[in-house]
Scaffold this active site. Structure first.
Site, mmCIF file in Angstrom:
data_model
loop_
_atom_site.group_PDB
_atom_site.id
_atom_site.type_symbol
_atom_site.label_atom_id
_atom_site.label_comp_id
_atom_site.label_asym_id
_atom_site.label_seq_id
_atom_site.Cartn_x
_atom_site.Cartn_y
_atom_site.Cartn_z
ATOM 1 N N HIS A 200 0.866 -1.170 0.000
ATOM 2 C CA HIS A 200 0.000 0.000 0.000
ATOM 3 C C HIS A 200 0.911 1.230 0.000
ATOM 4 O O HIS A 200 1.822 1.327 0.835
ATOM 5 C CB HIS A 200 -0.850 0.054 1.269
ATOM 6 C CG HIS A 200 -2.023 -0.883 1.279
ATOM 7 N ND1 HIS A 200 -1.895 -2.220 1.029
ATOM 8 C CD2 HIS A 200 -3.343 -0.657 1.507
ATOM 9 C CE1 HIS A 200 -3.108 -2.791 1.102
ATOM 10 N NE2 HIS A 200 -3.999 -1.856 1.389
ATOM 11 N N GLU A 203 -1.830 6.315 -0.673
ATOM 12 C CA GLU A 203 -3.265 6.425 -0.371
ATOM 13 C C GLU A 203 -3.407 7.732 0.405
ATOM 14 O O GLU A 203 -3.842 8.739 -0.133
ATOM 15 C CB GLU A 203 -3.739 5.215 0.446
ATOM 16 C CG GLU A 203 -5.204 5.287 0.874
ATOM 17 C CD GLU A 203 -5.590 4.191 1.881
ATOM 18 O OE1 GLU A 203 -4.698 3.521 2.427
ATOM 19 O OE2 GLU A 203 -6.804 4.034 2.131
ATOM 20 N N ASP A 281 -11.282 -3.215 -1.513
ATOM 21 C CA ASP A 281 -10.531 -2.916 -0.288
ATOM 22 C C ASP A 281 -11.138 -3.619 0.941
ATOM 23 O O ASP A 281 -10.714 -4.722 1.263
ATOM 24 C CB ASP A 281 -10.427 -1.395 -0.075
ATOM 25 C CG ASP A 281 -9.213 -0.976 0.746
ATOM 26 O OD1 ASP A 281 -8.408 -1.850 1.093
ATOM 27 O OD2 ASP A 281 -9.066 0.235 1.024
HETATM 28 ZN ZN ZN Z 1 -6.157 -1.880 1.391
#
Ligand code: ZN
Length: 339
Positions: A200, A203, A281
């Site tokens: 990740h 974000e 997600d």
């Molecule tokens: Zn995620």
């Protein structure tokens, strides 16, 4: 004006892969109550409705607090089986033919649940998903970045006996203040054992974290990555190398990465020539599974048939599937749009 021929059913029917789904984030309140009841785990909510009404998030951390709270009901192998099986049934009804599923072992081992209990239940459900639903899958073990690099390394050693069941490793949880570079040693070690690597990045965290994930952790895919739009040099790199980005539109709006779906850059990312995919997600928390995300971008970002064919194709191309199944699914996708 959106194309009225792109119906919900058409979007659900598109053969697709999902590459960014945290299995613990698919725990629906109904199942949370059922498992809490049989395990005798007290919940601080009186009803399913009360749980759902608590799902108002201001940022990633406000979600994570509830996410870790919710998964405390998961204690036995059967619980992990039921959780995974429920996701597979749901996602299969939304056209998913292949799912690459994240799990967070530290969130369970830290509560005294054995690693083998977690992976045993998930694994059995994945085998049943393949056999009974025709959904193939891969498992990606994520390290919690708010915990130490040592804890991640310890988790990697716990996973080694199950090496055959795990396709890759990832990095999730609270992003800001926990840059990828801190996990270089464990990602290097994972590479030695042949694990694929994803992380990740970008974000809530800055584009710099995406650079680090690429250059320091040597990842094959970036999860989210939406903040790449702030960095022209990075955009160029992502486009040239066709680095897959697993984008999650409903999640980004629910966690206030963008104030509204209209402001989401997904369509622009596609127009920039980036290899974007659409994913859910944590579907139980963010108001929808993968096809629900497809419907949302049709409604608000004016995705066309060509756009959907592109992102669904990307989902297979960016997957860890073998060449043969990849080709088979891509040709299924082509047939779907030709008819
Ligand atoms: Zn995620």
């Amino acid at each position: 004006m959106r194309d009225q021929s792109i119906t919900d059913d058409l979007l659900k029917g598109i053969p697709k892969a999902e590459l960014h789904i945290h299995i613990e984030g698919s725990l629906e309140p109904e199942l949370m109550f059922e498992i809490a009841g049989r395990n005798g785990v007290p919940l601080r909510y009186a009803s399913v409705e009360e749980v759902r009404s608590a799902y108002h998030f201001t940022d990633l951390q406000s979600f994570l607090d509830l996410y870790y709270e919710g998964m405390k009901v998961l204690l036995n192998e059967q619980d992990f089986y039921d959780l995974t099986w429920a996701y597979l049934q749901k996602t299969s009804s939304q056209g998913v033919r292949h799912a690459e599923i994240f799990f967070d072992p530290q969130a369970h081992t830290g509560r005294g649940v054995a690693f083998e209990t977690v992976i045993g239940g998930i694994r059995q459900a994945l085998l049943d998903g393949e056999r009974l639903l025709g959904v193939s899958s891969a498992l990606i073990m994520c390290f919690l970045r708010h915990l130490s690099a040592e804890s991640a390394m310890e988790t990697l050693s716990q996973a080694l006996p199950y090496r055959e069941w795990i396709a890759g490793v990832g990095l999730d949880s609270s992003e800001v203040g926990h840059p990828p570079e801190g996990f270089k040693a464990v990602f290097d070690e994972a590479e030695k054992y042949g694990f694929r690597r994803v992380a990740h990045a970008g974000e809530e965290g800055p584009p710099e974290y995406i650079w680090q994930a690429l250059d320091i952790l040597q990842v094959a895919r970036i999860d989210h990555g939406v903040r790449c739009m702030e960095d022209q040099k990075l955009l160029k790199r992502l486009r040239e190398e066709q680095v897959p980005l697993t984008v999650c539109p409903l999640s980004n709006v629910r966690l206030r990465v963008f104030d509204s779906i209209q402001e989401h850059p997904l369509k622009r990312m596609l127009q920039e020539g980036l290899c974007v995919t659409i994913n859910s997600d944590d579907p139980a928390y963010f108001g929808g599974y993968v096809a629900d995300n497809y419907c949302t971008v049709r409604d608000w970002l004016r995705f066309t048939r060509e756009d959907f064919q592109k992102v669904a194709g990307n989902s297979f191309r960016a997957s860890f599937l073998g060449e043969r199944r990849k080709r088979q699914l891509l040709s299924e996708l082509e047939t779907y749009f030709a008819s």
